[in-house]
Design a protein around this motif. Structure first.
Motif, PDB file in Angstrom:
ATOM      1  N   ILE A 178       0.843  -1.201   0.000  1.00 30.54           N
ATOM      2  CA  ILE A 178       0.000   0.000   0.000  1.00 30.54           C
ATOM      3  C   ILE A 178       0.875   1.246   0.000  1.00 30.54           C
ATOM      4  CG2 ILE A 178      -1.794   1.258   1.251  1.00 30.54           C
ATOM      5  CD1 ILE A 178      -2.665  -1.436   2.437  1.00 30.54           C
ATOM      6  N   ALA A 179       1.977   1.193   0.774  1.00 36.70           N
ATOM      7  CA  ALA A 179       2.911   2.317   0.784  1.00 36.70           C
ATOM      8  C   ALA A 179       3.570   2.490  -0.584  1.00 36.70           C
ATOM      9  CB  ALA A 179       3.974   2.096   1.865  1.00 36.70           C
ATOM     10  N   VAL A 180       3.923   1.386  -1.216  1.00 30.04           N
ATOM     11  CA  VAL A 180       4.558   1.442  -2.540  1.00 30.04           C
ATOM     12  C   VAL A 180       3.638   2.139  -3.541  1.00 30.04           C
ATOM     13  CG1 VAL A 180       5.353   0.055  -4.492  1.00 30.04           C
ATOM     14  CG2 VAL A 180       6.049  -0.558  -2.168  1.00 30.04           C
ATOM     15  N   LYS A 181       2.352   1.852  -3.476  1.00 27.96           N
ATOM     16  CA  LYS A 181       1.396   2.491  -4.388  1.00 27.96           C
ATOM     17  C   LYS A 181       1.337   3.999  -4.173  1.00 27.96           C
ATOM     18  CE  LYS A 181      -1.626  -1.523  -5.052  1.00 27.96           C
ATOM     19  NZ  LYS A 181      -2.975  -2.106  -4.803  1.00 27.96           N
ATOM     20  N   GLN A 182       1.748   4.448  -2.982  1.00 30.53           N
ATOM     21  CA  GLN A 182       1.773   5.885  -2.686  1.00 30.53           C
ATOM     22  C   GLN A 182       3.147   6.499  -2.949  1.00 30.53           C
ATOM     23  OE1 GLN A 182      -0.603   6.772   1.152  1.00 30.53           O
ATOM     24  NE2 GLN A 182      -0.234   4.566   1.265  1.00 30.53           N
ATOM     25  N   GLY A 183       4.063   5.686  -3.513  1.00 31.60           N
ATOM     26  CA  GLY A 183       5.373   6.195  -3.879  1.00 31.60           C
ATOM     27  C   GLY A 183       6.460   5.987  -2.851  1.00 31.60           C
ATOM     28  N   TYR A 184       6.157   5.214  -1.800  1.00 27.94           N
ATOM     29  CA  TYR A 184       7.126   4.995  -0.722  1.00 27.94           C
ATOM     30  C   TYR A 184       7.664   3.574  -0.808  1.00 27.94           C
ATOM     31  CZ  TYR A 184       8.933   4.825   4.109  1.00 27.94           C
ATOM     32  OH  TYR A 184       9.726   4.692   5.229  1.00 27.94           O
ATOM     33  N   LEU A 185       8.916   3.431  -1.182  1.00 31.39           N
ATOM     34  CA  LEU A 185       9.525   2.113  -1.366  1.00 31.39           C
ATOM     35  C   LEU A 185      10.897   2.075  -0.693  1.00 31.39           C
ATOM     36  CD1 LEU A 185       9.501  -0.709  -2.564  1.00 31.39           C
ATOM     37  CD2 LEU A 185      10.331   0.234  -4.716  1.00 31.39           C
ATOM     38  N   PRO A 186      10.935   1.823   0.621  1.00 31.52           N
ATOM     39  CA  PRO A 186      12.225   1.723   1.318  1.00 31.52           C
ATOM     40  C   PRO A 186      13.071   0.587   0.743  1.00 31.52           C
ATOM     41  CG  PRO A 186      10.396   1.890   2.870  1.00 31.52           C
ATOM     42  CD  PRO A 186       9.797   1.637   1.537  1.00 31.52           C
ATOM     43  N   ALA A 187      14.379   0.807   0.704  1.00 33.69           N
ATOM     44  CA  ALA A 187      15.289  -0.195   0.128  1.00 33.69           C
ATOM     45  C   ALA A 187      15.385  -1.438   0.991  1.00 33.69           C
ATOM     46  CB  ALA A 187      16.674   0.417  -0.077  1.00 33.69           C
ATOM     47  N   VAL A 188      15.278  -1.278   2.299  1.00 33.26           N
ATOM     48  CA  VAL A 188      15.304  -2.413   3.225  1.00 33.26           C
ATOM     49  C   VAL A 188      14.229  -2.202   4.276  1.00 33.26           C
ATOM     50  CG1 VAL A 188      17.770  -2.843   2.881  1.00 33.26           C
ATOM     51  CG2 VAL A 188      17.040  -1.400   4.769  1.00 33.26           C
ATOM     52  N   ASN A 189      13.667  -3.316   4.758  1.00 34.80           N
ATOM     53  CA  ASN A 189      12.632  -3.264   5.791  1.00 34.80           C
ATOM     54  C   ASN A 189      12.914  -4.373   6.797  1.00 34.80           C
ATOM     55  OD1 ASN A 189      10.553  -1.221   4.635  1.00 34.80           O
ATOM     56  ND2 ASN A 189      11.006  -2.577   2.915  1.00 34.80           N
ATOM     57  N   ILE A 190      13.340  -3.978   7.985  1.00 38.81           N
ATOM     58  CA  ILE A 190      13.816  -4.946   8.976  1.00 38.81           C
ATOM     59  C   ILE A 190      12.803  -5.111  10.103  1.00 38.81           C
ATOM     60  CG2 ILE A 190      15.682  -5.558  10.538  1.00 38.81           C
ATOM     61  CD1 ILE A 190      16.478  -5.416   7.547  1.00 38.81           C
ATOM     62  N   THR A 191      12.436  -6.356  10.353  1.00 37.99           N
ATOM     63  CA  THR A 191      11.610  -6.709  11.500  1.00 37.99           C
ATOM     64  C   THR A 191      12.444  -7.568  12.454  1.00 37.99           C
ATOM     65  OG1 THR A 191      10.803  -8.806  10.602  1.00 37.99           O
ATOM     66  CG2 THR A 191       9.621  -6.802   9.937  1.00 37.99           C
ATOM     67  N   SER A 192      11.931  -7.779  13.649  1.00 38.62           N
ATOM     68  CA  SER A 192      12.670  -8.605  14.607  1.00 38.62           C
ATOM     69  C   SER A 192      12.685 -10.073  14.197  1.00 38.62           C
ATOM     70  CB  SER A 192      12.109  -8.444  16.025  1.00 38.62           C
ATOM     71  OG  SER A 192      10.769  -8.892  16.083  1.00 38.62           O
ATOM     72  N   ASP A 193      11.839 -10.453  13.221  1.00 36.66           N
ATOM     73  CA  ASP A 193      11.925 -11.805  12.662  1.00 36.66           C
ATOM     74  C   ASP A 193      13.324 -12.070  12.098  1.00 36.66           C
ATOM     75  OD1 ASP A 193       9.310 -10.568  12.459  1.00 36.66           O
ATOM     76  OD2 ASP A 193       8.605 -12.348  11.406  1.00 36.66           O
ATOM     77  N   GLN A 194      13.957 -10.998  11.635  1.00 38.44           N
ATOM     78  CA  GLN A 194      15.249 -11.119  10.963  1.00 38.44           C
ATOM     79  C   GLN A 194      16.437 -10.968  11.923  1.00 38.44           C
ATOM     80  OE1 GLN A 194      15.222  -8.588   7.263  1.00 38.44           O
ATOM     81  NE2 GLN A 194      13.111  -8.205   7.925  1.00 38.44           N
ATOM     82  N   THR A 195      16.162 -10.686  13.189  1.00 39.14           N
ATOM     83  CA  THR A 195      17.242 -10.469  14.160  1.00 39.14           C
ATOM     84  C   THR A 195      17.082 -11.391  15.372  1.00 39.14           C
ATOM     85  OG1 THR A 195      15.979  -8.632  15.114  1.00 39.14           O
ATOM     86  CG2 THR A 195      17.666  -8.070  13.479  1.00 39.14           C
ATOM     87  N   ASN A 196      16.627 -12.607  15.115  1.00 39.11           N
ATOM     88  CA  ASN A 196      16.451 -13.594  16.182  1.00 39.11           C
ATOM     89  C   ASN A 196      15.561 -13.089  17.309  1.00 39.11           C
ATOM     90  OD1 ASN A 196      18.178 -15.567  14.960  1.00 39.11           O
ATOM     91  ND2 ASN A 196      19.942 -14.379  15.657  1.00 39.11           N
ATOM     92  N   GLY A 197      14.542 -12.311  16.929  1.00 40.24           N
ATOM     93  CA  GLY A 197      13.589 -11.831  17.918  1.00 40.24           C
ATOM     94  C   GLY A 197      14.037 -10.624  18.702  1.00 40.24           C
ATOM     95  N   ILE A 198      15.190 -10.063  18.365  1.00 41.08           N
ATOM     96  CA  ILE A 198      15.694  -8.892  19.090  1.00 41.08           C
ATOM     97  C   ILE A 198      15.150  -7.631  18.427  1.00 41.08           C
ATOM     98  CG2 ILE A 198      17.723  -7.609  19.843  1.00 41.08           C
ATOM     99  CD1 ILE A 198      19.295 -10.237  19.672  1.00 41.08           C
ATOM    100  N   GLY A 199      14.256  -6.947  19.126  1.00 40.49           N
ATOM    101  CA  GLY A 199      13.673  -5.720  18.600  1.00 40.49           C
ATOM    102  C   GLY A 199      14.154  -4.503  19.369  1.00 40.49           C
TER     103      GLY A 199
END
Length: 264
Positions: free
Chosen positions: A136-157
């Motif tokens: 939905i953000a992409v359709k508004q012109g917002y496309l971050p190069a990377v998107n990091i969640t704690s799923d990607q850091t062994n649960g460390i948020g």
């Protein structure tokens, strides 16, 4: 020194004015087990990943007391799991209603693109939640190069630095002093500090302010000013490097930081 990368938060910073979606979902999930929680109780730990946030809420003395009075026992980890599953289902069903870009974001995107400054995100959303808001953000012109969640850091948020450091690694930015972390909660600022990045707190539409755009616009000028001062003080208390009234001020801030220093 010049800014090489900007790392944004999502709800309350770039989308979802007032960070309303998580608040509604938290309250409904606890209401479904007969426990009433206030916005203030929720907002004090906003910025954490959502499971840890529920653990924080369920550990609050008032919640523990209400739980024991209702069920004659204290809440368990199984209760936390159950509330999280319900919360997530509620949030996933509502996220599309809260994914509008906040005022000023379009000009910020244009500025970052024009100046070839990389940008990405860290978030308290998990990957499934992010998979809903990102298109939905992409359709508004917002496309971050990377998107990091704690799923990607062994649960460390947040407030730990792990997500922000991974974002920088993926953007191939090695000097944290050239990275700007922009957020709308205390945990955003702490995350940036723990990563040695420049920290920026956004006032209007923030989690710390907690009002929808319509609610904020309905206030008198004096009430708006008082609320902005209150939010700014919260950022100051935790040592934010910069505090902006709105996202629209970000390009000017980056320009001022990137100005060459004249030799004496």
């Amino acid at each position: 020194m010049s800014i090489q990368a900007v790392i944004f938060d999502w709800a309350g910073t770039t989308i979802d004015y007032g960070s309303r979606a998580p608040i509604v979902a938290f309250q409904k999930a606890f209401e479904n087990v007969g426990i009433a929680i206030t916005e203030a109780e929720i907002r004090q730990d906003m910025g954490l990943d959502k499971y840890n946030h529920i653990q924080k809420i369920i550990s609050l003395p008032a919640v523990q007391n209400d739980w024991q009075a209702r069920f004659q026992v204290l809440p368990t980890s199984d209760d936390c799991d159950r509330i999280y599953r319900d919360f997530k289902a509620i949030l996933l069903a509502s996220l599309t209603n809260f994914a509008k870009l906040k005022p000023g974001m379009t000009s910020v995107i244009d500025y970052l693109d024009d100046h070839q400054i990389a940008y990405g995100t860290t978030t308290g959303y998990d990957s499934e939640m992010l998979s809903i808001v990102l298109p939905i953000a992409v359709k508004q012109g917002y496309l971050p190069a990377v998107n990091i969640t704690s799923d990607q850091t062994n649960g460390i948020g947040r407030p730990a630095a792990a997500m922000l450091e991974l974002a920088c690694d993926q953007l191939e930015v090695t000097d944290a002093a050239t990275v700007m972390k922009v957020g709308d909660s205390v945990n955003d600022i702490l995350e940036g500090q723990n990563a040695d990045a420049i920290t920026v707190g956004i006032i209007d539409g923030s989690n710390l302010m907690g009002l929808s755009e319509a609610e904020f616009n309905s206030l008198s000028e004096s009430d708006r000013a008082a609320l902005r001062t209150q939010v700014a003080q919260a950022y100051q208390k935790v040592g934010a490097d910069y505090i902006l009234e709105s996202m629209a001020e970000l390009p000017a801030l980056i320009d001022s930081i990137n100005q060459p220093v004249a030799n004496d």
